[in-house]
Design an enzyme around this catalytic site. Structure first.
Site, PDB file in Angstrom:
ATOM      1  N   GLY A  73       4.661   2.919   0.518  1.00 47.42           N
ATOM      2  CA  GLY A  73       4.051   4.285   0.504  1.00 47.42           C
ATOM      3  C   GLY A  73       4.604   5.183   1.497  1.00 47.42           C
ATOM      4  CG  ASP A  74       5.579   4.035   5.366  1.00 47.98           C
ATOM      5  OD1 ASP A  74       4.332   4.747   5.438  1.00 47.98           O
ATOM      6  OD2 ASP A  74       5.569   2.976   5.898  1.00 47.98           O
ATOM      7  CB  ALA A 120      10.407   1.019  -1.282  1.00 47.00           C
ATOM      8  CB  SER A 177      12.802  -2.103   1.119  1.00 46.91           C
ATOM      9  OG  SER A 177      11.953  -1.124   1.481  1.00 46.91           O
TER      10      SER A 177
HETATM   11  O1  RIB Z   1       3.432   1.339   6.116  1.00 45.54           O
HETATM   12  C1  RIB Z   1       4.272   0.258   6.518  1.00 45.54           C
HETATM   13  C2  RIB Z   1       4.359   0.284   8.050  1.00 45.54           C
HETATM   14  O2  RIB Z   1       2.836  -0.135   8.549  1.00 45.54           O
HETATM   15  C3  RIB Z   1       4.929  -1.125   8.722  1.00 45.54           C
HETATM   16  O3  RIB Z   1       6.431  -0.819   8.960  1.00 45.54           O
HETATM   17  C4  RIB Z   1       4.215  -1.360   9.997  1.00 45.54           C
HETATM   18  O4  RIB Z   1       4.951  -1.174  10.937  1.00 45.54           O
HETATM   19  C5  RIB Z   1       2.883  -0.550   9.949  1.00 45.54           C
HETATM   20  O5  RIB Z   1       3.096   0.470  10.789  1.00 45.54           O
END
Ligand code: RIB
Length: 301
Positions: free
Chosen positions: A251-252, A282, A291
């Site tokens: 998601g990030d 990812a 990733s």
């Molecule tokens: O979105 C993933 C992240 O959520 C992880 O890296 C963990 O640190 C949490 O913050």
């Protein structure tokens, strides 16, 4: 990074991710064995900054770590990733944020976050980074730091005419004034259900959320792609297929890629098409930051 203008300014969290693979998660009162412990740099804020940089963007982070080994790990990872650290502060006597993560056989994850220094990020930190926030075309926010810091950053960015992207993760109540600045609000299905007080399919939830305040919305559905909604209506964007090894940070990667392409002038739909490719890439490797793809590693749409 010198004086070059940043594409994406991230105001958010940094965590050391302590990761164990499990066949299944223990029930209350139960003990299970897991894999060897792996420690990875993580945190939604740090992850988004690294992911944007790996895709060729200029990214900066505004955040706090402790004066400890985990803080050094995170600082080193961000520096190696080419992220501007001028606004990364150390908080003495407070541990760096930690995320306790279990990864299941399908690559699914469960996460407990101990915020540590992230909980000390406040409006004063945002004020100290105001020049950065006012000059970056996109300011990316998440919910692992205190709400006053998120609101201060969103307000400063919006007053300067910059685009505010808020990933409401983990989900929490937010004032209408903050929601109204989001362009887009990025939520997964669980977070969308939290806001709406009930679940539905992603298209319906995107339309409902878009009518509830944000300038635009993106509802992500993992392998199911994303639905975006803005003044042009609602559009479903599929995700490329991917074999999931570890979904942590996907998601990030999605949000970072979205922010980067918006900063470069893409429409929300075009940015979402690109971002689903980053999210799909990812999940193929373990860990979050480890990733994240380079542009060459993105799967075909
Ligand atoms: O979105 C993933 C992240 O959520 C992880 O890296 C963990 O640190 C949490 O913050």
């Amino acid at each position: 990074m010198g004086q070059r203008r940043c594409d994406v300014a991230v105001v958010g969290s940094l965590n050391a991710d302590l990761v164990v693979g499990v066949e299944r998660r223990p029930a209350p009162g139960e003990t299970v064995f897991g894999s060897d412990l792996a420690t990875h740099p993580g945190g939604k804020g740090a992850n988004q900054a690294v992911a944007a940089a790996r895709l060729g963007g200029r990214a900066a982070i505004v955040g706090r770590v402790g004066d400890d080994g985990h803080g050094a790990l995170l600082r080193d990872a961000l520096a190696a990733g080419g992220v501007d650290l001028a606004h990364l502060a150390a908080t003495p006597g407070v541990p760096t944020g930690v995320a306790l993560i279990t990864v299941g056989p399908d690559g699914d994850n469960s996460i407990i976050v101990s915020p540590g220094a992230n909980a000390r990020l406040g409006p004063a930190d945002v004020e100290a980074a105001r020049a950065l926030i006012e000059s970056a075309p996109v300011v990316s926010l998440q919910m692992e730091v205190p709400l006053p810091a998120v609101e201060a950053a969103a307000g400063a960015a919006a007053r300067a005419g910059r685009r505010v992207v808020l990933n409401l993760s983990p989900p929490a109540p937010v004032p209408d004034g903050l929601l109204a600045l989001c362009d887009p609000l990025v939520v997964n299905e669980h977070e969308a259900s939290f806001l709406l007080g009930g679940s539905g399919d992603p298209a319906r939830m995107a339309a409902a959320l878009a009518g509830a305040g944000p300038r635009s919305v993106a509802v992500t559905a993992g392998a199911g792609g994303v639905v975006v909604a803005d003044g042009r209506g609602t559009a479903a964007v599929p995700s490329p297929r991917s074999e999931a090894v570890d979904t942590t940070g996907a998601g990030d990667a999605f949000t970072a890629a979205l922010c980067l392409r918006l900063a470069r002038g893409d429409s929300l739909r075009d940015a979402a098409r690109y971002a689903t490719r980053a999210g799909a890439a990812a999940v193929r490797r373990p860990g979050a930051q480890s990733s994240f793809p380079t542009p060459e590693e993105l799967p075909a749409p």
